[in-house]
Design a protein around this motif. Structure first.
Motif, PDB file in Angstrom:
ATOM      1  N   ASN A 124       0.810  -1.228   0.000  1.00  0.00           N
ATOM      2  CA  ASN A 124       0.000   0.000   0.000  1.00  0.00           C
ATOM      3  C   ASN A 124       0.839   1.271   0.000  1.00  0.00           C
ATOM      4  N   ASP A 125       1.964   1.233  -0.685  1.00  0.00           N
ATOM      5  CA  ASP A 125       2.831   2.409  -0.807  1.00  0.00           C
ATOM      6  C   ASP A 125       2.564   3.025  -2.182  1.00  0.00           C
ATOM      7  N   SER A 126       1.520   3.829  -2.247  1.00  0.00           N
ATOM      8  CA  SER A 126       1.081   4.376  -3.532  1.00  0.00           C
ATOM      9  C   SER A 126       2.089   5.354  -4.139  1.00  0.00           C
ATOM     10  N   VAL A 127       2.843   6.040  -3.315  1.00  0.00           N
ATOM     11  CA  VAL A 127       3.829   6.992  -3.845  1.00  0.00           C
ATOM     12  C   VAL A 127       4.950   6.233  -4.561  1.00  0.00           C
ATOM     13  N   THR A 128       5.488   5.203  -3.901  1.00  0.00           N
ATOM     14  CA  THR A 128       6.523   4.393  -4.542  1.00  0.00           C
ATOM     15  C   THR A 128       5.950   3.689  -5.755  1.00  0.00           C
ATOM     16  N   ASN A 129       4.738   3.184  -5.660  1.00  0.00           N
ATOM     17  CA  ASN A 129       4.088   2.489  -6.767  1.00  0.00           C
ATOM     18  C   ASN A 129       3.989   3.403  -7.982  1.00  0.00           C
ATOM     19  N   ASP A 130       3.550   4.627  -7.764  1.00  0.00           N
ATOM     20  CA  ASP A 130       3.432   5.597  -8.848  1.00  0.00           C
ATOM     21  C   ASP A 130       4.801   5.903  -9.459  1.00  0.00           C
ATOM     22  N   LEU A 131       5.812   6.058  -8.615  1.00  0.00           N
ATOM     23  CA  LEU A 131       7.175   6.314  -9.074  1.00  0.00           C
ATOM     24  C   LEU A 131       7.654   5.179  -9.978  1.00  0.00           C
ATOM     25  N   LEU A 132       7.452   3.950  -9.542  1.00  0.00           N
ATOM     26  CA  LEU A 132       7.924   2.800 -10.312  1.00  0.00           C
ATOM     27  C   LEU A 132       7.162   2.636 -11.620  1.00  0.00           C
TER      28      LEU A 132
END
Length: 159
Positions: A124-132
């Motif tokens: 649930n780490d949406s910021v890292t997910n978006d970055l990747l």
């Protein structure tokens, strides 16, 4: 709902720090040693890619710090923890071999990003997910461009 610690995301990001650090060095090597009829094109393209790689490396390392990690920061750590292989330039490579090297490394990065997207989503780490996801989109384009340069179809994405 499953509770997951961000440890996996942190480990993944640090692995990518090592990958991008080593990829940056390899791109410099290609940039310095390229010669032939496509010298002007490839010399510039390799430089553009290592400049972009520097920005990505910084962005991933800073994200890692923001979530409580400690990014690798030495060449030894990059070599020890990277999926990308270091190779001294002891024998000349053709322009096509150089581009094939870039495609292989980009494919490794892209395929691993798919794994990182799943890990960060599960945690649930949406910021890292978006970055990747944004980095994967960029790499997909680079793979297309470099394979097109060789007159080939893009390397299929890992599922």
């Amino acid at each position: 709902m499953k509770t997951v610690k961000a440890t996996d995301t942190k480990q993944f990001l640090n692995h990518q720090v090592a990958n991008y650090g080593l990829f940056y060095t390899k791109l410099h090597q290609l940039h310095w040693y390229v010669k032939g009829s496509h010298f002007f094109t490839l010399h510039v393209k390799f430089e553009e890619l290592y400049d972009e790689t520097t920005a990505i490396l910084d962005e991933i390392a800073e994200r890692l710090i923001a979530i409580g990690g400690a990014p690798y920061s030495t060449l030894k750590e990059f070599i020890d923890h990277s999926s990308i292989e270091e190779k001294p330039y002891t024998e000349p490579l053709t322009q096509d071999q150089m581009v094939e090297t870039v495609i292989a490394d980009l494919t490794t990065l892209r395929d691993e990003l798919v794994e990182g997207i799943a890990i960060s989503d599960e945690e649930n780490d949406s910021v890292t997910n978006d970055l990747l996801i944004s980095k994967k989109a960029s790499i997909d384009t680079h793979i297309w461009f470099y394979t097109a340069f060789l007159g080939q179809d893009p390397v299929p994405a890992k599922k």
